[in-house]
Design an enzyme around this catalytic site. Sequence first.
Site, PDB file in Angstrom:
ATOM      1  N   LYS A 273       0.803  -1.228   0.000  1.00  0.00           N
ATOM      2  CA  LYS A 273       0.000   0.000   0.000  1.00  0.00           C
ATOM      3  C   LYS A 273       0.835   1.276   0.000  1.00  0.00           C
ATOM      4  O   LYS A 273       2.017   1.279   0.316  1.00  0.00           O
ATOM      5  CB  LYS A 273      -0.997  -0.026   1.167  1.00  0.00           C
ATOM      6  CG  LYS A 273      -2.203  -0.920   0.817  1.00  0.00           C
ATOM      7  CD  LYS A 273      -3.330  -0.851   1.802  1.00  0.00           C
ATOM      8  CE  LYS A 273      -4.468  -1.767   1.309  1.00  0.00           C
ATOM      9  NZ  LYS A 273      -5.539  -1.907   2.299  1.00  0.00           N
TER      10      LYS A 273
ATOM     11  N   ARG B 273      -4.013  -9.896   4.983  1.00  0.00           N
ATOM     12  CA  ARG B 273      -4.368  -9.959   3.561  1.00  0.00           C
ATOM     13  C   ARG B 273      -3.161  -9.502   2.746  1.00  0.00           C
ATOM     14  O   ARG B 273      -2.666  -8.393   2.962  1.00  0.00           O
ATOM     15  CB  ARG B 273      -5.583  -9.044   3.321  1.00  0.00           C
ATOM     16  CG  ARG B 273      -6.149  -9.077   1.925  1.00  0.00           C
ATOM     17  CD  ARG B 273      -7.375  -8.167   1.827  1.00  0.00           C
ATOM     18  NE  ARG B 273      -7.906  -8.131   0.482  1.00  0.00           N
ATOM     19  CZ  ARG B 273      -7.439  -7.352  -0.483  1.00  0.00           C
ATOM     20  NH1 ARG B 273      -6.443  -6.522  -0.254  1.00  0.00           N
ATOM     21  NH2 ARG B 273      -7.993  -7.390  -1.694  1.00  0.00           N
TER      22      ARG B 273
HETATM   23  C1  8Y7 Z   1      -8.328  -4.210   1.842  1.00  0.00           C
HETATM   24  C2  8Y7 Z   1      -9.385  -5.005   1.412  1.00  0.00           C
HETATM   25  C3  8Y7 Z   1      -8.521  -3.956  -0.286  1.00  0.00           C
HETATM   26  C4  8Y7 Z   1      -8.019  -4.209   3.226  1.00  0.00           C
HETATM   27  C5  8Y7 Z   1      -9.831  -5.767   3.530  1.00  0.00           C
HETATM   28  C6  8Y7 Z   1      -5.606  -3.160  -1.806  1.00  0.00           C
HETATM   29  C7  8Y7 Z   1     -10.496  -5.458  -0.778  1.00  0.00           C
HETATM   30  C8  8Y7 Z   1      -6.860  -2.410  -1.896  1.00  0.00           C
HETATM   31  N1  8Y7 Z   1      -7.775  -3.576   0.766  1.00  0.00           N
HETATM   32  N2  8Y7 Z   1     -10.133  -5.786   2.231  1.00  0.00           N
HETATM   33  N3  8Y7 Z   1      -9.505  -4.836   0.068  1.00  0.00           N
HETATM   34  N4  8Y7 Z   1      -8.803  -5.007   4.022  1.00  0.00           N
HETATM   35  N5  8Y7 Z   1     -10.530  -6.520   4.392  1.00  0.00           N
HETATM   36  O1  8Y7 Z   1      -4.563  -2.458  -1.830  1.00  0.00           O
HETATM   37  O2  8Y7 Z   1      -7.138  -3.518   3.719  1.00  0.00           O
HETATM   38  O3  8Y7 Z   1      -5.550  -4.388  -1.767  1.00  0.00           O
HETATM   39  S1  8Y7 Z   1      -8.326  -3.438  -1.941  1.00  0.00           S
END
Ligand code: 8Y7
Length: 284
Positions: A229, A263
Amino acid sequence: MPHVPHVPHVLHCADKPLDLSRPRVMGILNVTPDSFSDGGRFASPAAALAQARRMVAEGAALIDVGGESTRPGAAAVSEQEELDRVIPVIEALRAELPAVISVDTSKAAVMRAAVAAGAGLINDVRALREEGALAAAAALAVPVCLMHMQGEPRTMQDAPHYDDVAAEVGAFLRERMRLCEQAGINRARLLLDPGFGFGKRLADNLSLLKRLGDLAMLGAPLVVGVSRKAMIGAVLEVPVEQRLYGSIALAALAVMQGAAVIRAHDVAATVQAVNIAAAVRAAQ
Ligand code: 8Y7
């Protein structure tokens, strides 16, 4: 380290149990043509399946399948387009992989179709605030991850503001949890996520990570997404393809403060960071 209240160790993700007595890695599978960090390389079902297989072999306990890009400025996706992107991939993964399949969506119809196709967890960056989402999730009986976001993806980075980010994110998540329980979603089905980068300045993201232990006090397993990020780019001054070291450092710090699920894009490296941090966390 703060005392972490008891949270359920096993989540029932449709037909698959997910043991969170140790922290787990959720591998990211974008099936969007416009994802910021992997540029939609996995948009075909065959390519997505190959990437998911690799992430499971590297130790991912969950695979998060997303068909809507939420990067700042991304275009909205229609319900039909999102269904066309994610459902064939979920069907292919369910037939083959032992991992829990998570669906990254905010749309009630996509939640229903995804769970029917084999998804065992709903990951909603809008925390069930879209029309019909709360009722859909209540009827589906799979765990739900509620994420905090200030504003909407298209404009969320324009002027985010908090007086006390950890307190405000905590209050939001507590209120969403209360509304979920009121709608019939048992607390044991909920996971919480502070939503790094979603309507937050660098200082907000750093403060949230430092105070993650406060959010663990809400009593639900915490999901943390920091992989590649912008906060890493901002501190280390590196482009998206050079954010692995920063990502695994943050993953370790998150686990140390009680995170249950990380994640991530780079599963092998993240599993090692998570497992070593978990060993330290579990020590006397
Ligand atoms: C997150 C996410 C994204 C996160 C959860 C990216 C779908 C942006 N970020 N879901 N999703 N937490 N739970 O950089 O931080 O992956 S999308």
